[in-house]
Design a protein around this motif. Structure first.
Motif, mmCIF file in Angstrom:
data_model
loop_
_atom_site.group_PDB
_atom_site.id
_atom_site.type_symbol
_atom_site.label_atom_id
_atom_site.label_comp_id
_atom_site.label_asym_id
_atom_site.label_seq_id
_atom_site.Cartn_x
_atom_site.Cartn_y
_atom_site.Cartn_z
ATOM 1 N N ALA A 216 -20.610 -47.721 7.685
ATOM 2 C CA ALA A 216 -19.545 -47.586 8.679
ATOM 3 C C ALA A 216 -18.417 -46.640 8.274
ATOM 4 O O ALA A 216 -17.920 -45.887 9.125
ATOM 5 C CB ALA A 216 -18.985 -48.972 9.020
ATOM 6 N N PRO A 217 -17.947 -46.619 7.012
ATOM 7 C CA PRO A 217 -16.843 -45.701 6.684
ATOM 8 C C PRO A 217 -17.172 -44.234 6.929
ATOM 9 O O PRO A 217 -16.263 -43.416 7.111
ATOM 10 C CB PRO A 217 -16.590 -45.980 5.196
ATOM 11 C CG PRO A 217 -17.052 -47.383 4.998
ATOM 12 C CD PRO A 217 -18.255 -47.509 5.874
ATOM 13 N N LEU A 218 -18.469 -43.892 6.936
ATOM 14 C CA LEU A 218 -18.848 -42.515 7.230
ATOM 15 C C LEU A 218 -18.299 -42.066 8.574
ATOM 16 O O LEU A 218 -17.933 -40.894 8.749
ATOM 17 C CB LEU A 218 -20.372 -42.387 7.225
ATOM 18 C CG LEU A 218 -20.946 -41.047 7.704
ATOM 19 C CD1 LEU A 218 -20.547 -39.916 6.761
ATOM 20 C CD2 LEU A 218 -22.462 -41.129 7.829
ATOM 21 N N PHE A 219 -18.189 -42.977 9.532
ATOM 22 C CA PHE A 219 -17.807 -42.571 10.878
ATOM 23 C C PHE A 219 -16.318 -42.247 10.983
ATOM 24 O O PHE A 219 -15.920 -41.439 11.831
ATOM 25 C CB PHE A 219 -18.250 -43.630 11.885
ATOM 26 C CG PHE A 219 -19.744 -43.730 11.939
ATOM 27 C CD1 PHE A 219 -20.484 -42.752 12.585
ATOM 28 C CD2 PHE A 219 -20.421 -44.757 11.298
ATOM 29 C CE1 PHE A 219 -21.865 -42.800 12.610
ATOM 30 C CE2 PHE A 219 -21.804 -44.819 11.310
ATOM 31 C CZ PHE A 219 -22.534 -43.838 11.967
ATOM 32 N N VAL A 220 -15.502 -42.841 10.132
ATOM 33 C CA VAL A 220 -14.098 -42.412 10.067
ATOM 34 C C VAL A 220 -14.046 -40.968 9.585
ATOM 35 O O VAL A 220 -13.332 -40.122 10.150
ATOM 36 C CB VAL A 220 -13.280 -43.329 9.150
ATOM 37 C CG1 VAL A 220 -11.835 -42.849 9.067
ATOM 38 C CG2 VAL A 220 -13.332 -44.776 9.649
ATOM 39 N N THR A 221 -14.816 -40.659 8.554
ATOM 40 C CA THR A 221 -14.872 -39.298 8.038
ATOM 41 C C THR A 221 -15.411 -38.335 9.093
ATOM 42 O O THR A 221 -14.886 -37.230 9.272
ATOM 43 C CB THR A 221 -15.750 -39.253 6.777
ATOM 44 O OG1 THR A 221 -15.251 -40.186 5.813
ATOM 45 C CG2 THR A 221 -15.752 -37.864 6.160
ATOM 46 N N LEU A 222 -16.459 -38.733 9.801
ATOM 47 C CA LEU A 222 -17.018 -37.888 10.850
ATOM 48 C C LEU A 222 -15.989 -37.627 11.946
ATOM 49 O O LEU A 222 -15.904 -36.510 12.488
ATOM 50 C CB LEU A 222 -18.260 -38.540 11.456
ATOM 51 C CG LEU A 222 -19.562 -38.438 10.660
ATOM 52 C CD1 LEU A 222 -20.640 -39.301 11.312
ATOM 53 C CD2 LEU A 222 -20.032 -36.992 10.561
ATOM 54 N N ILE B 140 -10.839 -43.700 15.423
ATOM 55 C CA ILE B 140 -9.784 -43.896 14.428
ATOM 56 C C ILE B 140 -9.679 -42.666 13.532
ATOM 57 O O ILE B 140 -8.583 -42.192 13.213
ATOM 58 C CB ILE B 140 -10.055 -45.171 13.615
ATOM 59 C CG1 ILE B 140 -9.823 -46.414 14.497
ATOM 60 C CG2 ILE B 140 -9.178 -45.231 12.364
ATOM 61 C CD1 ILE B 140 -10.285 -47.707 13.872
ATOM 62 N N GLY B 141 -10.823 -42.127 13.120
ATOM 63 C CA GLY B 141 -10.803 -40.919 12.306
ATOM 64 C C GLY B 141 -10.152 -39.752 13.023
ATOM 65 O O GLY B 141 -9.378 -38.998 12.423
ATOM 66 N N PRO C 255 -19.521 -47.737 15.390
ATOM 67 C CA PRO C 255 -19.355 -46.348 14.939
ATOM 68 C C PRO C 255 -18.459 -45.515 15.840
ATOM 69 O O PRO C 255 -17.678 -44.690 15.347
ATOM 70 C CB PRO C 255 -20.794 -45.810 14.926
ATOM 71 C CG PRO C 255 -21.657 -47.011 14.750
ATOM 72 C CD PRO C 255 -20.948 -48.101 15.500
ATOM 73 N N ARG C 256 -18.549 -45.705 17.133
ATOM 74 C CA ARG C 256 -17.740 -44.896 18.048
ATOM 75 C C ARG C 256 -16.255 -45.203 17.911
ATOM 76 O O ARG C 256 -15.416 -44.291 17.935
ATOM 77 C CB ARG C 256 -18.224 -45.090 19.481
ATOM 78 C CG ARG C 256 -19.568 -44.412 19.758
ATOM 79 C CD ARG C 256 -20.183 -44.798 21.075
ATOM 80 N NE ARG C 256 -21.420 -44.051 21.297
ATOM 81 C CZ ARG C 256 -22.593 -44.375 20.755
ATOM 82 N NH1 ARG C 256 -22.685 -45.442 19.957
ATOM 83 N NH2 ARG C 256 -23.670 -43.639 20.995
ATOM 84 N N LEU D 26 -26.628 -40.055 14.395
ATOM 85 C CA LEU D 26 -25.935 -40.862 13.396
ATOM 86 C C LEU D 26 -25.261 -42.071 14.032
ATOM 87 O O LEU D 26 -25.296 -43.178 13.475
ATOM 88 C CB LEU D 26 -24.908 -40.004 12.654
ATOM 89 C CG LEU D 26 -25.505 -38.939 11.728
ATOM 90 C CD1 LEU D 26 -24.470 -37.885 11.373
ATOM 91 C CD2 LEU D 26 -26.065 -39.585 10.460
ATOM 92 N N LEU D 27 -24.668 -41.881 15.200
ATOM 93 C CA LEU D 27 -24.020 -42.998 15.887
ATOM 94 C C LEU D 27 -25.015 -44.100 16.226
ATOM 95 O O LEU D 27 -24.667 -45.283 16.245
ATOM 96 C CB LEU D 27 -23.335 -42.507 17.162
ATOM 97 C CG LEU D 27 -22.044 -41.708 16.974
ATOM 98 C CD1 LEU D 27 -21.638 -41.045 18.283
ATOM 99 C CD2 LEU D 27 -20.913 -42.595 16.472
ATOM 100 N N ASP D 28 -26.258 -43.715 16.472
ATOM 101 C CA ASP D 28 -27.291 -44.683 16.857
ATOM 102 C C ASP D 28 -28.276 -44.893 15.711
ATOM 103 O O ASP D 28 -29.462 -45.096 15.929
ATOM 104 C CB ASP D 28 -28.018 -44.174 18.104
ATOM 105 C CG ASP D 28 -28.810 -45.272 18.809
ATOM 106 O OD1 ASP D 28 -28.495 -46.466 18.595
ATOM 107 O OD2 ASP D 28 -29.745 -44.941 19.548
ATOM 108 N N PHE D 29 -27.762 -44.850 14.476
ATOM 109 C CA PHE D 29 -28.643 -44.863 13.313
ATOM 110 C C PHE D 29 -29.467 -46.132 13.208
ATOM 111 O O PHE D 29 -30.573 -46.119 12.661
ATOM 112 C CB PHE D 29 -27.843 -44.645 12.026
ATOM 113 C CG PHE D 29 -26.989 -45.813 11.598
ATOM 114 C CD1 PHE D 29 -27.456 -46.738 10.683
ATOM 115 C CD2 PHE D 29 -25.704 -45.977 12.113
ATOM 116 C CE1 PHE D 29 -26.671 -47.810 10.278
ATOM 117 C CE2 PHE D 29 -24.920 -47.044 11.718
ATOM 118 C CZ PHE D 29 -25.394 -47.974 10.805
#
Length: 253
Positions: free
Chosen positions: A216-222, A140-141, A134-135, A195-198
């Motif tokens: 995982a794609p949520l973290f690009v958006t975040l 990348i996001g 996630p990090r 969220l990172l440690d979900f």
């Protein structure tokens, strides 16, 4: 442009009248994008890969469905200029990028786009997830965040809960409800650390995501929202469940 995370569903979700109307209404309320950048749970490849920059056949990456799901087409224009912008934004900080010119859009990309932009007249580029960390995906996001100012709609496409055992059980399992509620509250609070440690902090995390590629794609958006200081703009545009899985979809900005 805003940044989106949407639950794309399996191909049969395109037959769900409520879900398709929700996607169509969502896109109708957005500014018209100059191009769309898709990050789908169904393409993991490292180094980060850029898909086709011209129109090529879709990737029907599913098995055992009725024939008409394989007849779907979506001939959106390629986006070579967007591909060059992605290369520039990522290579500068040293994130390696490769080209896969024959890789078409997979169902995580085209299934929602068929409903959101049915005329297929907006250029689309899909990029791979080079990691499920996630990090790293948030970074990348952040690097890609300037694309929003260029009129690019960036979409992380996954599923808010994703355990196919639910499809066989019938009903909506408690673990799907619990994870969806936890995720909704964490997003509303802007609790990125949780969220990172979900996998450890969310109730029923291992059941909601036995493998984490659909979250995982949520973290690009975040990452994009974080770069713009817009974590507090989050809103759930779509919620509810489909065959036991949470179809929560969110917008930042």
């Amino acid at each position: 442009m805003p940044a989106l995370y949407l639950s794309h569903g399996a191909p049969p979700l395109a037959d769900d009248a409520l879900w398709t109307r929700q996607l169509a209404d969502w896109s109708a309320g957005l500014p018209r994008p100059r191009a769309v950048l898709m990050i789908s749970a169904h393409w993991e490849e490292a180094p980060l890969a850029l898909g086709a920059t011209e129109t090529v056949p879709l990737v029907h990456d599913f098995w055992g469905f009725p024939e008409h799901y394989y007849d779907v087409t979506y001939g959106a224009p390629g986006a070579p200029e967007l591909a060059e912008s992605v290369r520039t934004l990522l290579r500068a900080p040293g994130i390696p990028v490769q080209d896969v010119p024959d890789r078409g859009l997979d169902h995580g990309a085209y299934v929602p786009l068929v409903e959101m932009y049915p005329d297929a007249d907006i250029p689309v580029l899909q990029v791979s997830m080079p990691t499920l960390d996630p990090r790293r995906l948030m970074e990348i996001g952040r690097r890609l965040a300037p694309l929003r100012d260029e009129g690019v709609l960036v979409v992380g496409s996954g599923f808010f809960t994703h355990n196919l055992a639910a499809l066989r059980q019938g009903g909506t399992p408690s673990w799907s409800v619990e994870f969806d509620d936890w995720g909704h509250r964490a997003l509303a609070a802007g609790d990125v650390d949780a969220l990172l440690d979900f996998t450890h902090k969310a109730p029923a995390g291992a059941l909601a995501h036995p493998r984490t590629e659909h979250f995982a794609p949520l973290f690009v958006t975040l990452g994009m929202a974080d770069a713009a200081g817009e974590l507090d703009t989050q809103r759930s545009v779509i919620d509810g469940f489909w065959m036991g899985l949470a179809k929560r979809s969110v917008q930042f900005g």
